[in-house]
Design a protein around this motif. Structure first.
Motif, PDB file in Angstrom:
ATOM      1  N   GLY A  18      20.391  26.818  21.252  1.00 46.74           N
ATOM      2  CA  GLY A  18      20.935  27.860  20.260  1.00 46.74           C
ATOM      3  C   GLY A  18      20.137  28.729  19.479  1.00 46.74           C
ATOM      4  O   GLY A  18      18.833  28.429  19.620  1.00 46.74           O
ATOM      5  N   ALA A  20      26.716  26.623  12.111  1.00 46.00           N
ATOM      6  CA  ALA A  20      26.315  26.384  13.739  1.00 46.00           C
ATOM      7  C   ALA A  20      24.977  26.559  13.819  1.00 46.00           C
ATOM      8  O   ALA A  20      24.174  25.584  14.500  1.00 46.00           O
ATOM      9  CB  ALA A  20      27.046  27.342  14.408  1.00 46.00           C
ATOM     10  N   ARG A  38      29.770  27.051  19.325  1.00 49.10           N
ATOM     11  CA  ARG A  38      29.867  25.858  18.500  1.00 49.10           C
ATOM     12  C   ARG A  38      30.621  26.875  17.328  1.00 49.10           C
ATOM     13  O   ARG A  38      31.590  26.124  16.571  1.00 49.10           O
ATOM     14  CB  ARG A  38      28.640  25.526  17.866  1.00 49.10           C
ATOM     15  N   MET A  39      30.456  27.942  16.941  1.00 46.71           N
ATOM     16  CA  MET A  39      30.856  28.546  15.985  1.00 46.71           C
ATOM     17  C   MET A  39      32.561  28.771  16.114  1.00 46.71           C
ATOM     18  O   MET A  39      33.255  28.390  15.585  1.00 46.71           O
ATOM     19  CB  MET A  39      30.385  30.112  15.828  1.00 46.71           C
ATOM     20  N   THR A  96      25.631  29.059  20.603  1.00 46.27           N
ATOM     21  CA  THR A  96      25.835  29.384  19.188  1.00 46.27           C
ATOM     22  C   THR A  96      27.213  29.884  18.882  1.00 46.27           C
ATOM     23  O   THR A  96      28.041  29.276  18.127  1.00 46.27           O
ATOM     24  CB  THR A  96      24.733  30.533  18.399  1.00 46.27           C
ATOM     25  N   ILE A 121      30.921  21.942  10.847  1.00 46.09           N
ATOM     26  CA  ILE A 121      31.383  23.272  10.760  1.00 46.09           C
ATOM     27  C   ILE A 121      32.875  22.999  10.308  1.00 46.09           C
ATOM     28  O   ILE A 121      33.151  23.951   9.576  1.00 46.09           O
ATOM     29  CB  ILE A 121      31.115  23.868  12.170  1.00 46.09           C
ATOM     30  N   SER A 132      31.406  29.266   9.551  1.00 49.96           N
ATOM     31  CA  SER A 132      31.123  28.794  10.747  1.00 49.96           C
ATOM     32  C   SER A 132      30.070  29.030  11.563  1.00 49.96           C
ATOM     33  O   SER A 132      29.285  28.473  12.061  1.00 49.96           O
ATOM     34  CB  SER A 132      32.438  29.013  11.883  1.00 49.96           C
ATOM     35  N   VAL A 134      27.521  18.213  14.783  1.00 43.65           N
ATOM     36  CA  VAL A 134      27.699  19.830  14.411  1.00 43.65           C
ATOM     37  C   VAL A 134      29.132  20.284  14.322  1.00 43.65           C
ATOM     38  O   VAL A 134      29.348  21.029  13.449  1.00 43.65           O
ATOM     39  CB  VAL A 134      26.760  20.560  15.525  1.00 43.65           C
ATOM     40  N   LEU A 135      30.076  19.766  15.162  1.00 42.12           N
ATOM     41  CA  LEU A 135      31.194  20.165  15.086  1.00 42.12           C
ATOM     42  C   LEU A 135      31.943  19.889  13.851  1.00 42.12           C
ATOM     43  O   LEU A 135      32.799  20.570  13.026  1.00 42.12           O
ATOM     44  CB  LEU A 135      32.110  19.941  16.323  1.00 42.12           C
ATOM     45  N   GLU A 138      22.242  23.511  14.508  1.00 44.26           N
ATOM     46  CA  GLU A 138      21.172  23.697  15.516  1.00 44.26           C
ATOM     47  C   GLU A 138      19.938  23.280  15.071  1.00 44.26           C
ATOM     48  O   GLU A 138      19.212  22.638  15.989  1.00 44.26           O
ATOM     49  CB  GLU A 138      21.467  24.973  16.183  1.00 44.26           C
ATOM     50  N   GLY A 177      34.256  25.091  15.941  1.00 43.23           N
ATOM     51  CA  GLY A 177      34.422  24.791  14.720  1.00 43.23           C
ATOM     52  C   GLY A 177      35.462  25.658  13.859  1.00 43.23           C
ATOM     53  O   GLY A 177      36.246  25.005  13.135  1.00 43.23           O
ATOM     54  N   TRP A 178      35.255  26.670  13.907  1.00 42.31           N
ATOM     55  CA  TRP A 178      36.242  27.677  13.314  1.00 42.31           C
ATOM     56  C   TRP A 178      37.771  27.456  13.788  1.00 42.31           C
ATOM     57  O   TRP A 178      38.680  27.291  12.949  1.00 42.31           O
ATOM     58  CB  TRP A 178      35.871  29.059  13.530  1.00 42.31           C
TER      59      TRP A 178
END
Length: 228
Positions: A181, A170, A42-43, A39, A105, A166, A101-102, A174, A46-47
């Motif tokens: 995640g 995320a 991914r956060m 998690t 985000i 983000s 997902v990316l 998920e 993306g951020w």
């Protein structure tokens, strides 16, 4: 009143105890560290993409008053759109994949950074523009020496907001894609009526949000030390 409140307090205490015990057991004996890593990764990515694209696009738009005037209404139209509304489009483009997902985000988290950067350029003291012209600064030199330092305050404020966005996206991503995640773990716990595991996951998400925001706050203080 006391007779009614005492059982409630006991129930709350039992719930908190069960939550912390579940969190401890899952962290030590389960796969919670690996789920947390997924998690947070991914956060973060993306951020990071949202921050980079937001600052670059915000600089290109903010440095020109004409572009700000033309594009501001469009941004105000697109910005309120929830990132979840783009999920069907993202699925059609990328499928149920990490790239989807990316993308979601990045789209959802870019707006605070983009608009903050544009606002930072728009709020530059007009006399600084005059000084740059007198000194014969090129557009690039103006951006590096005057524009970006002035916009950094608003950009960093936007980055702190986008960090929270983000994390939320995320988790939602998920849940939608069943990727490994905390989002998937929380969803499975809710479906299995495992309240302690559910609250443990939510508590851990709160800790991630608090910790990441504090680290970004320290970075912000370091980058803006010149303002003090």
């Amino acid at each position: 009143m006391d007779a009614v409140s005492t059982p409630n307090l006991v129930s709350i205490a039992r719930c908190l105890t069960a939550t912390f015990l579940s969190l401890q057991d899952a962290w030590i004996n389960g796969d919670l560290p690996e789920l947390t890593r997924g998690t947070v990764t991914r956060m973060f990515y993306g951020w990071l993409l949202a921050s980079v694209f937001g600052i670059v696009l915000g600089t290109l738009i903010g440095v020109s008053a004409t572009m700000r005037a033309w594009l501001q209404p469009s941004f105000e139209f697109i910005r309120p759109l929830p990132a979840s509304a783009l999920v069907p489009v993202a699925i059609a483009l990328f499928g149920l994949s990490p790239a989807m997902v990316l993308f979601v985000i990045t789209f959802g988290a870019i707006w605070p950074v983009l608009l903050g950067t544009i606002h930072g350029f728009a709020s530059i003291e007009p006399r600084l523009n005059e000084v740059s012209r007198v000194l014969g600064l090129s557009r690039f030199a103006f951006i590096v020496k005057i524009g970006l330092p002035n916009a950094l305050v608003d950009a960093l404020a936007g980055m702190r907001i986008s960090l929270t966005i983000s994390l939320i996206l995320a988790v939602v991503g998920e849940m939608l894609t069943s990727q490994s995640g905390l989002g998937t773990a929380i969803l499975l716990a809710a479906r299995s009526f495992r309240a302690a595991d559910l609250f443990a996951g939510v508590l851990l998400l709160g800790g991630i949000g608090l910790g990441s925001n504090f680290l970004l706050y320290l970075l912000e203080q370091r980058l803006l030390i010149w303002k003090r």
